[in-house]
Scaffold this active site. Structure first.
Site, PDB file in Angstrom:
ATOM      1  N   LYS A   1       0.842  -1.194   0.000  1.00 14.95           N
ATOM      2  CA  LYS A   1       0.000   0.000   0.000  1.00 14.95           C
ATOM      3  C   LYS A   1       0.879   1.247   0.000  1.00 14.95           C
ATOM      4  O   LYS A   1       1.788   1.377   0.816  1.00 14.95           O
ATOM      5  CB  LYS A   1      -0.917   0.024   1.225  1.00 14.95           C
ATOM      6  CG  LYS A   1      -1.838   1.242   1.266  1.00 14.95           C
ATOM      7  CD  LYS A   1      -2.799   1.187   2.438  1.00 14.95           C
ATOM      8  CE  LYS A   1      -2.186   1.679   3.727  1.00 14.95           C
ATOM      9  NZ  LYS A   1      -2.044   3.168   3.757  1.00 14.95           N
TER      10      LYS A   1
ATOM     11  N   LYS B   1      -7.454   8.066  -1.170  1.00 18.36           N
ATOM     12  CA  LYS B   1      -8.772   8.467  -0.655  1.00 18.36           C
ATOM     13  C   LYS B   1      -9.325   9.691  -1.387  1.00 18.36           C
ATOM     14  O   LYS B   1      -9.641  10.714  -0.769  1.00 18.36           O
ATOM     15  CB  LYS B   1      -8.691   8.741   0.849  1.00 18.36           C
ATOM     16  CG  LYS B   1      -8.212   7.555   1.678  1.00 18.36           C
ATOM     17  CD  LYS B   1      -8.217   7.900   3.162  1.00 18.36           C
ATOM     18  CE  LYS B   1      -7.713   6.760   4.021  1.00 18.36           C
ATOM     19  NZ  LYS B   1      -6.251   6.530   3.885  1.00 18.36           N
TER      20      LYS B   1
ATOM     21  N   PRO C   1     -17.331  14.880  -8.975  1.00 16.76           N
ATOM     22  CA  PRO C   1     -17.280  13.615  -9.717  1.00 16.76           C
ATOM     23  C   PRO C   1     -16.267  13.577 -10.852  1.00 16.76           C
ATOM     24  O   PRO C   1     -15.516  12.599 -10.980  1.00 16.76           O
ATOM     25  CB  PRO C   1     -18.717  13.462 -10.234  1.00 16.76           C
ATOM     26  CG  PRO C   1     -19.550  14.142  -9.198  1.00 16.76           C
ATOM     27  CD  PRO C   1     -18.733  15.324  -8.755  1.00 16.76           C
TER      28      PRO C   1
END
EC number: 4.1.1.23
Length: 234
Positions: free
Chosen positions: A36, A65, A70
């Site tokens: 990660k 994150k 959008p």
């Protein structure tokens, strides 16, 4: 260590020095774990570092994150897909339209698309933290609410505490992936994660992938620690 068909452990890299990070990674086998890369390392070393890991055949969870309008989030998710990452995440609190846009932009990638995962409630947050944000639900209730929204939006799974995993599996189905941070092998310090479980407890509860950082990255023998964790999950 035998090759794992689907490695469950995702090692959270937390290095400020690139050479230290690469030295640590050189000890690992991509058949035994995934990696990660979060905000700090990505800001330090950029997308080229991610490309290096992908070139070494590691599955990379790009943990940035995303949370924006959008179109912006969708564009960022597309860039992540072009890097060749295995998984990328967005904040479920960005809403359905944002999540749907992110999922739609991955359609042309077909089976090569990364898993698109939503962040629900950060594991460091408790009831008082949510109340300060004007949310009167418990962390578990807020997780369920956002996880259901993520599934309705077409996402592949959510990041959640292991304590919510069993209920979420029942609620959302076996195919909906649960990625669990706050995992500490027996005897480890809890650190800044409030809601924690051991690796075996988390898998038994329904988690699909376990994010583990310092207990491995700061171990004297990280390969041995990883092996012990993997062995405990067999």
């Amino acid at each position: 260590m035998n090759q794992l068909v689907d490695p469950k452990v995702v090692i959270a890299l937390d290095y400020q020095d690139k050479q230290q990070a690469l030295h640590f990674i050189s000890q690992l086998d991509p058949k035994h774990c995934r990696l990660k890369v979060g905000k700090e390392m990505f800001t330090h070393f950029g997308p080229e570092f991610v490309k290096q890991l992908v070139a070494k055949e590691f599955d990379v969870f790009l943990d940035l994150k995303f949370h924006d309008i959008p179109n912006t989030v969708a564009s960022a998710v597309k860039v992540a897909a072009d890097l060749g990452v295995w998984m990328v995440n967005v904040h479920a609190s960005g809403g359905r339209r944002m999540m749907e846009a992110a999922k739609k932009i991955l359609e042309p990638y077909g089976t090569n698309a990364p898993l698109l995962i939503a962040v629900t409630v950060l594991t460091s947050m408790d009831q008082s933290d949510l109340q300060e944000l004007g949310i009167e639900l418990s962390p578990a209730e807020q997780v369920k609410r956002l996880a259901k929204l993520a599934k309705l939006s077409g996402l592949d799974g959510v990041v959640c505490s292991a304590h919510e995993a069993q209920e979420l599996k029942t609620l959302l189905g076996a195919e909906f992936k649960l990625i669990t941070p706050g995992i500490r092998p027996m005897g480890s310090d809890a650190g800044d994660q409030r809601r924690i479980m051991t690796p075996k407890q988390a898998i038994d509860a329904g988690s699909d992938y376990l994010v583990i950082g310092r207990p491995i990255t700061r171990a004297t023998n990280p390969v041995e620690v990883l092996k012990n964790i993997n062995d405990s999950l067999v």
